[in-house]
Scaffold this active site. Structure first.
Site, PDB file in Angstrom:
ATOM      1  N   GLU A 148      35.075  55.897   6.849  1.00 56.18           N
ATOM      2  CA  GLU A 148      34.006  55.382   6.379  1.00 56.18           C
ATOM      3  C   GLU A 148      34.347  54.801   4.924  1.00 56.18           C
ATOM      4  O   GLU A 148      35.040  55.314   4.134  1.00 56.18           O
ATOM      5  CB  GLU A 148      32.893  56.336   5.938  1.00 56.18           C
ATOM      6  CG  GLU A 148      31.745  55.924   5.182  1.00 56.18           C
ATOM      7  CD  GLU A 148      30.824  56.797   4.973  1.00 56.18           C
ATOM      8  OE1 GLU A 148      29.480  56.662   4.611  1.00 56.18           O
ATOM      9  OE2 GLU A 148      31.287  58.090   5.025  1.00 56.18           O
ATOM     10  N   GLU A 246      20.685  58.272   5.852  1.00 55.18           N
ATOM     11  CA  GLU A 246      21.763  58.629   4.867  1.00 55.18           C
ATOM     12  C   GLU A 246      20.980  58.215   3.191  1.00 55.18           C
ATOM     13  O   GLU A 246      21.866  57.285   2.696  1.00 55.18           O
ATOM     14  CB  GLU A 246      23.015  58.618   5.222  1.00 55.18           C
ATOM     15  CG  GLU A 246      23.803  59.619   4.301  1.00 55.18           C
ATOM     16  CD  GLU A 246      25.344  59.135   4.417  1.00 55.18           C
ATOM     17  OE1 GLU A 246      26.020  60.117   4.740  1.00 55.18           O
ATOM     18  OE2 GLU A 246      25.746  58.388   3.973  1.00 55.18           O
TER      19      GLU A 246
END
Length: 268
Positions: A148, A246
């Site tokens: 990520e 998120e």
């Protein structure tokens, strides 16, 4: 649309082990977590309690991070962290065991910050070795490692999709194919990446999508990002996975933006 709730950043008014049930009560059937323990190798009773909380809530654990260190203090992963190789190796085994017990098959490995006193090249070489080990460690349960790009931490070197894809290419050169891009649209946008272009060129490389609006990292609709447009385009280009919520709650009901589409919480 199928969403999964990140219970490490949402529902934080509740104890961690109560959050899966709260997500289920809110209408979701899947949750994801950052590493939910203080140590890379937690006590068996703590692992059992976490797994039981997932099962008792009747939700699917759809994603789990490897230990990333002390996140509140600014740590962002052990993958390239000199001196913590053995700890990361031990963490791989725990992550894989939790995945086997819960059916979780997606595991986010945060790359780690640049460290004073160590050449970036040596950290990158270590990261390749550790990511290959992580991919091999979860391969036995059909797992995939996610990599990520992250915003908000200058020392974290993976800031664009291409930064992560370049590392992924190196891992695949070592024979580990079970590693994919985690496309967090918030992080990419805040870092100045061209998210629309990333989607057009790499949607088939996405192992997972996460969302939050910008500025603020709050609920969709509180900022300026065309999140639904980006999600729809990703799906049109073949992405079929869940979308991770998120974001930091800015409202009493962090899921109020979904009330006009209640069925979208758990199903297409």
């Amino acid at each position: 649309m199928s969403y999964t709730v990140n219970c490490s950043i949402l529902l934080t008014d509740l104890p961690l082990l109560e959050r899966p049930a709260a997500a289920r009560a809110a209408g979701f059937d899947a949750v994801e977590f950052w590493w939910p323990f203080a140590d890379s190798v937690p006590a068996d009773r703590d692992v059992d309690a976490f797994v039981d909380a997932i099962r008792d809530a009747g939700v699917q654990l759809s994603g789990l991070n490897f230990n990333a260190g002390d996140m509140p203090a600014g740590d962002r992963g052990l993958v390239s962290w000199k001196g913590r190789c053995r700890e990361f190796a031990e963490n791989i085994a725990v992550v894989a065991a939790i995945g086997e017990r819960t059916g979780c098959r997606a595991f986010n490995a945060l790359y780690g910050n640049r460290m004073p006193g160590h050449a970036p090249e040596s950290q990158d070489a270590l990261a390749v070795r550790n990511l290959v080990a992580a991919a091999e460690g979860v391969a036995g349960i059909g797992g995939t490692v996610l990599l990520e790009p992250v915003s908000g931490t200058e020392a974290y070197p993976l800031k664009t999709a291409q930064d992560a894809l370049d590392v992924i290419a190196q891992i695949r050169e070592h024979g580990a194919d079970n590693i994919r891009l985690l496309a967090d649209f918030y992080h990419l946008a805040v870092n100045g990446d061209d998210v629309a272009s990333v989607i057009e060129n790499h949607a088939d490389d996405f192992g997972h999508i996460q969302i939050a609006d910008a500025p603020g990292r709050h609920e969709p609709g509180t900022g300026e990002l065309p999140l639904q447009q980006w999600i729809d385009r990703s799906r049109a280009l073949g992405y079929s996975g869940r979308v991770g919520l998120e974001y930091k709650a800015s409202q009493e009901d962090p899921f109020a933006w979904l009330t006009s589409r209640p069925a979208s919480r758990t199903g297409a």
